[in-house]
Design an enzyme around this catalytic site. Structure first.
Site, PDB file in Angstrom:
ATOM      1  N   PHE A  36       0.799  -1.226   0.000  1.00 34.16           N
ATOM      2  CA  PHE A  36       0.000   0.000   0.000  1.00 34.16           C
ATOM      3  C   PHE A  36       0.832   1.277   0.000  1.00 34.16           C
ATOM      4  CE2 PHE A  36      -2.648  -3.356   1.636  1.00 34.16           C
ATOM      5  CZ  PHE A  36      -3.796  -3.185   0.883  1.00 34.16           C
ATOM      6  N   GLN A 102      -2.722  -8.860   8.305  1.00 36.40           N
ATOM      7  CA  GLN A 102      -3.546  -7.758   7.814  1.00 36.40           C
ATOM      8  C   GLN A 102      -3.906  -8.001   6.354  1.00 36.40           C
ATOM      9  OE1 GLN A 102      -1.841  -3.712   9.340  1.00 36.40           O
ATOM     10  NE2 GLN A 102      -0.174  -5.154   9.351  1.00 36.40           N
ATOM     11  N   VAL A 104      -5.452  -9.672   2.961  1.00 39.17           N
ATOM     12  CA  VAL A 104      -6.779 -10.218   2.631  1.00 39.17           C
ATOM     13  C   VAL A 104      -6.683 -11.275   1.526  1.00 39.17           C
ATOM     14  CG1 VAL A 104      -7.993  -8.126   3.376  1.00 39.17           C
ATOM     15  CG2 VAL A 104      -7.207  -8.294   0.996  1.00 39.17           C
ATOM     16  N   HIS A 120      -7.929  -8.086   8.868  1.00 36.23           N
ATOM     17  CA  HIS A 120      -8.592  -7.154   7.941  1.00 36.23           C
ATOM     18  C   HIS A 120      -9.524  -7.884   6.979  1.00 36.23           C
ATOM     19  CE1 HIS A 120      -5.444  -3.698   8.570  1.00 36.23           C
ATOM     20  NE2 HIS A 120      -6.245  -3.880   9.600  1.00 36.23           N
ATOM     21  N   CYS A 131     -27.579  -6.593   4.537  1.00 34.80           N
ATOM     22  CA  CYS A 131     -28.094  -7.695   5.377  1.00 34.80           C
ATOM     23  C   CYS A 131     -27.037  -8.753   5.657  1.00 34.80           C
ATOM     24  CB  CYS A 131     -29.316  -8.328   4.726  1.00 34.80           C
ATOM     25  SG  CYS A 131     -28.932  -9.390   3.309  1.00 34.80           S
ATOM     26  N   CYS A 149     -32.035  -8.853  -0.120  1.00 37.26           N
ATOM     27  CA  CYS A 149     -32.606  -7.534   0.214  1.00 37.26           C
ATOM     28  C   CYS A 149     -32.368  -6.471  -0.850  1.00 37.26           C
ATOM     29  CB  CYS A 149     -32.041  -7.057   1.549  1.00 37.26           C
ATOM     30  SG  CYS A 149     -30.332  -6.490   1.427  1.00 37.26           S
ATOM     31  N   SER A 188       4.170  -1.404   7.467  1.00 44.07           N
ATOM     32  CA  SER A 188       4.685  -0.062   7.748  1.00 44.07           C
ATOM     33  C   SER A 188       4.356   0.368   9.174  1.00 44.07           C
ATOM     34  CB  SER A 188       4.076   0.927   6.760  1.00 44.07           C
ATOM     35  OG  SER A 188       2.665   0.901   6.873  1.00 44.07           O
ATOM     36  N   ASN A 209      11.527  -6.130   7.723  1.00 47.55           N
ATOM     37  CA  ASN A 209      10.901  -5.208   6.759  1.00 47.55           C
ATOM     38  C   ASN A 209      11.931  -4.708   5.759  1.00 47.55           C
ATOM     39  OD1 ASN A 209       8.112  -4.157   6.550  1.00 47.55           O
ATOM     40  ND2 ASN A 209       9.134  -2.183   6.414  1.00 47.55           N
TER      41      ASN A 209
END
Ligand code: OAD
Length: 240
Positions: A36, A102, A104, A120, A131, A149, A188, A209
Site C-alpha cells: 500500500f 492484515q 486479505v 482485515h 443484510c 434484500c 509499515s 521489513n
C-alpha cells in the site's frame, strides 16, 4: 542487517514456547501483490478514502467496485511465495502457534497454515453490505444486487472506519499477551489498531521489513530485508 542476526533469530525461535507471527502487505509482495505505502503501492496513486471506506461504497459504488474488482482479478493469477510456505511449515512443526495477518489474500491459508487470524478480513469471500447475506464472487463482480434484500455487495474486507472482526482481534491479542516471541513481517506499522499489537507482548520481538519505518527500533531484533529471503535463511540455519 545486524551481524549474526540469523543466529539470534534461530535462538529466539527455538527458545520460545509460544510464538506469534504478524504479517502485513510486505509478506505478499514477493508473490507479485502490490503493497500500500511503498513506491509502487496502491496508496501512492489512489486516496484510500475514495475507494476503501463505507462512504465510498455508499456514495461512489462504481469506483469502489472497480478498485476491488481490479485487486481480485490481479490476485487470481498469483500464489503464495516461499515465505508463506516456510511459515506454514513452522506452524505444522509447532514452532509457531498463531499467524495473524492484515492481508486479505488468504495466502497463508493457501500455503497450508492452519491457525490464521485475518484481522482485515478476506477478499476471497463476499457479502451484502446491508443484510450481510453471503454472495458469490461472480455476483459481486457482475454487480448483482443482493438476492435477499437488494443491497450492494462487497468483499469481506475491513474498510477504513470499520471495526476489526472482534473474535480475530481478541484471539490475536490473547496470543500476543502470552507469547514468548512475536515476529512482525512486512508492515509499515502505520495502521491502527494492528500497529499497537507488537507493544502488547511481554515476549521478545522481531521485525522484518524491507524499508525503515517509524517504530522499528522498539523491537528486540530488526532485520532489513525481503521477507521470503530472510525466512529462507533462518529456515536453512534452523535445519542445520
Ligand atoms: P504497507 O504497504 O503500509 O507496508 C508494507 C511494508 O512492507 C512497507 O514498509 C515495505 O517496505 C515492506 N515490504 C515490501 N515488500 C517487502 C518484502 N518483500 N519483505 C519485507 N518487507 C516488505 O502495508 P501494511 O502495513 O500491511 O488496510 O498496511 C496495513 C493496512 O493498510 C492494510 O491491511 C490495508 C492498508 O490500507 C486496509 O485496507 C483496511
Amino acid at each position: 542487517m545486524n551481524v549474526n542476526w540469523e543466529t539470534e533469530f534461530v535462538k529466539l525461535l527455538k527458545g520460545s514456547s509460544h510464538t506469534v507471527i504478524l504479517t502485513g502487505a510486505g509478506m505478499s509482495t514477493e508473490s507479485g501483490v502490490p503493497d500500500f505505502r511503498s513506491k509502487a503501492g496502491w496508496w501512492k496513486n489512489i486516496d484510500p478514502l475514495t475507494v476503501a471506506t463505507v462512504e465510498a461504497l455508499e456514495d461512489n459504488y462504481e469506483l469502489f467496485h472497480e478498485f476491488y474488482s481490479t485487486r481480485i482479478s490481479g490476485l487470481s493469477q498469483l500464489k503464495p511465495n516461499k515465505g508463506h510456505f516456510i511459515i506454514a511449515d513452522w506452524q505444522k512443526e509447532g514452532l509457531v502457534q498463531l499467524v495473524a495477518t492484515q492481508n486479505v489474500d488468504n495466502f497463508h491459508q493457501t500455503a497450508g497454515a492452519e491457525h490464521v487470524q485475518t484481522l482485515h478480513g478476506s477478499i476471497k469471500s463476499y457479502r451484502c453490505n446491508d443484510c450481510r447475506a453471503e454472495v458469490s464472487e461472480t455476483a459481486f463482480l457482475k454487480k448483482v444486487p443482493c438476492p435477499t434484500c437488494g443491497g450492494r455487495t462487497r468483499p469481506n474486507v475491513v474498510l477504513f472506519g470499520e471495526m476489526l472482526p472482534q473474535e480475530s482481534w481478541q484471539t490475536t491479542l490473547a496470543n500476543i499477551e502470552i507469547a514468548d516471541l512475536v515476529i512482525v513481517i512486512g508492515t509499515s506499522l502505520e495502521v491502527y489498531p494492528v500497529n499497537q499489537l507488537p507493544a502488547m507482548t511481554n515476549g521478545k520481538t522481531v521485525f522484518i521489513n524491507l524499508d525503515e519505518v517509524r517504530g522499528a527500533n522498539a523491537f528486540d531484533l530488526t532485520i532489513k530485508g525481503k521477507a521470503g529471503e530472510v525466512l529462507e535463511r533462518v529456515d536453512e540455519l534452523l535445519r542445520k
